[in-house]
Design a protein around this motif. Structure first.
Motif, mmCIF file in Angstrom:
data_model
loop_
_atom_site.group_PDB
_atom_site.id
_atom_site.type_symbol
_atom_site.label_atom_id
_atom_site.label_comp_id
_atom_site.label_asym_id
_atom_site.label_seq_id
_atom_site.Cartn_x
_atom_site.Cartn_y
_atom_site.Cartn_z
ATOM 1 N N LEU A 205 -59.147 -31.041 25.861
ATOM 2 C CA LEU A 205 -58.802 -32.382 26.336
ATOM 3 C C LEU A 205 -57.307 -32.533 26.610
ATOM 4 N N PHE B 241 -58.392 -30.159 19.917
ATOM 5 C CA PHE B 241 -58.701 -30.234 21.340
ATOM 6 C C PHE B 241 -57.512 -29.899 22.228
ATOM 7 N N HIS C 295 -65.801 -25.932 23.896
ATOM 8 C CA HIS C 295 -65.205 -25.351 25.095
ATOM 9 C C HIS C 295 -64.292 -26.323 25.842
ATOM 10 N N SER C 296 -64.357 -27.600 25.525
ATOM 11 C CA SER C 296 -63.536 -28.589 26.223
ATOM 12 C C SER C 296 -62.123 -28.612 25.644
#
Length: 458
Positions: A391, A378, A388-389
């Motif tokens: 973090l 992430f 698609h995230s």
């Protein structure tokens, strides 16, 4: 054969070299024709033997590290570019997943060669195994160096397949070399095993530094790669030369002669002597299965995300055009920092050996490394097709996670590796070193398979 004391952990390695004389005497049969020098323990003058094993540690993982660190070169070669001055940002199926395929191709032959190495422990001398594997590695790297200046833009698929075949051969030979050398260190004091393992981490650091220097100094990709692979050729030649020097040193000759005495003859219960073809596996696994599984899981987690995921993490400020965010971000944050942290972790085991070989804390800490996989996934890995995230949208996060990955890999991976040959009887030390190397290679093989799944799922 004599058995090392299985007392409390804190006394396992205490006064190891001081007790060598009594251990050596008990290893020798009555009326042994072995020369007198085997009955005393000489000093490692100028730490030459330590340095030689450190260099061989560099050479054992150097081929793998030189292949995976040359990311810019492989992107250029696999993107249908005929000239070095053209941009190398073109995406292709081969370049996107090259590192995952590279991991699989390098680790599967490793497992097979380590099984072969275990079978050959008492059938073929370590010298024959080590020199033959180094010569094979040198030949493949010379061919790879020559291909740097060959235009392969019209046959990228063939170049891709040929590179993977070369990687498979080099990986098999490297693991035959590593397993044989690590098996030998089982007969030496623990500091020599630690030297070999620290050298392996330094091999990654050397390759990362060479890559960064070549990127900065060379005018184009091919000039950089040529200097880069020539550096590898020189190190492999250095390994061959230093290994040939090893039997000439009194310190190493003492332990090698002791190993020869303990491995060639085993006294059975009736007092007769019997040649041993293949070392018994059951007593080794009974003593080392927890340590072996710890090694397996440490390297499985590491290869799952390094380099397939970590090298795909881009700077969040890449569009700024700065050399730091474009050219040097991946070589520094993924390869150099990971390998430098890995080296620090391995080197720390020379002074700190906690937790001990029978502690439950060791496997617990190994399991805790699992969290590093989602943490790196992430970060700003690109391209992202499914997750698609992002973090952790700051460059500090992949830097911290890569350092933690390398440091924990170095420390938690080294401890069980050096514990293994010391918790079995001395006549099984070399075979145990090979078994521990097998667990390591198996972890890399399984982790490389997971790396392909991880990359395809991001």
């Amino acid at each position: 054969a004599a058995v090392l004391s299985q007392g409390p952990e804190q006394h396992l390695f205490k006064n190891e070299e001081n007790t060598d004389q009594s251990l050596t005497a008990s290893l020798l049969p009555n009326h042994s024709p072995v020369p007198l020098p085997v009955h005393y323990s000489p000093k490692d003058s100028y730490n030459l033997v330590y340095i030689i094993f450190f260099l061989m540690g560099i050479g054992s993982l150097l081929p793998w590290n030189f292949f995976i660190t040359a990311k810019h070169y492989w992107l250029y070669k696999l993107s249908n570019h005929s000239f070095p001055n053209k941009p190398d940002e073109e995406r292709s199926e081969l370049s996107d997943y090259f590192e995952s395929y590279l991991a699989i191709t390098s680790t599967v032959p490793s497992v097979l060669c380590l099984i072969l190495n275990y079978v050959l422990v008492n059938r073929l001398s370590p010298k024959a195994r080590i020199l033959s594997s180094l010569i094979v590695i040198l030949v493949i790297f010379v061919v790879t160096t020559i291909l740097v200046k060959v235009d392969t833009s019209n046959c990228t698929t063939e170049f891709f397949v040929g590179t993977l075949v070369s990687v498979a051969i080099v990986s098999g030979a490297s693991n035959l070399f590593t397993g044989s050398v690590f098996g030998i260190t089982g007969h030496f004091p623990m500091r020599i095993s630690q030297a070999l393992i620290s050298g392996q981490a330094m091999g990654g650091t050397v390759s990362a530094l060479a890559s960064i220097i070549d990127l900065a100094a060379a005018k184009d990709v091919t000039d950089s790669a040529l200097a880069y692979f020539l550096t590898a050729d020189v190190f492999i030649l250095l390994c061959i030369a230093t290994y040939l020097l090893l039997p000439r040193l009194e310190y190493s000759r003492h332990y090698l002669l002791t190993a020869e005495c303990s491995n060639s003859v085993v006294i059975n219960e009736a007092g007769s002597r019997a040649k041993v073809s293949t070392p018994p596996l059951q007593p080794i696994l009974r003593k080392t299965w927890v340590l072996g599984l710890s090694v397996f899981y440490v390297f499985c987690i590491s290869i799952t995300v390094f380099p397939a995921v970590s090298s795909g993490i881009q700077s969040v400020n890449k569009d700024s055009g700065s050399p730091w965010t474009t050219t040097y971000f991946t070589p520094l944050t993924s390869f150099f920092l990971y390998n430098a942290a890995d080296f620090c972790g391995r080197q720390a085991t020379a002074w700190l050996q906690v937790p001990g070989p029978t502690s439950r804390v060791l496997p617990a800490l190994v399991l805790c490394r699992s969290v590093l996989v989602p943490l790196l996934m992430f970060c700003n890995y690109q391209p992202r097709d499914y997750l698609h995230s992002v973090l952790f949208a700051h460059d500090a996060f992949p830097i911290a996670f890569n350092c933690l990955l390398g440091l924990s890999n170095g420390y938690l991976g080294t401890l069980p590796m050096i514990y293994g040959p010391k918790v079995v009887s001395r006549d099984l030390a070399e075979a145990t070193g090979v078994v521990m190397s097998f667990f390591l290679a198996l972890g890399l093989a399984v982790g490389s398979a997971f790396s392909v799944l991880i990359v395809h799922s991001i």
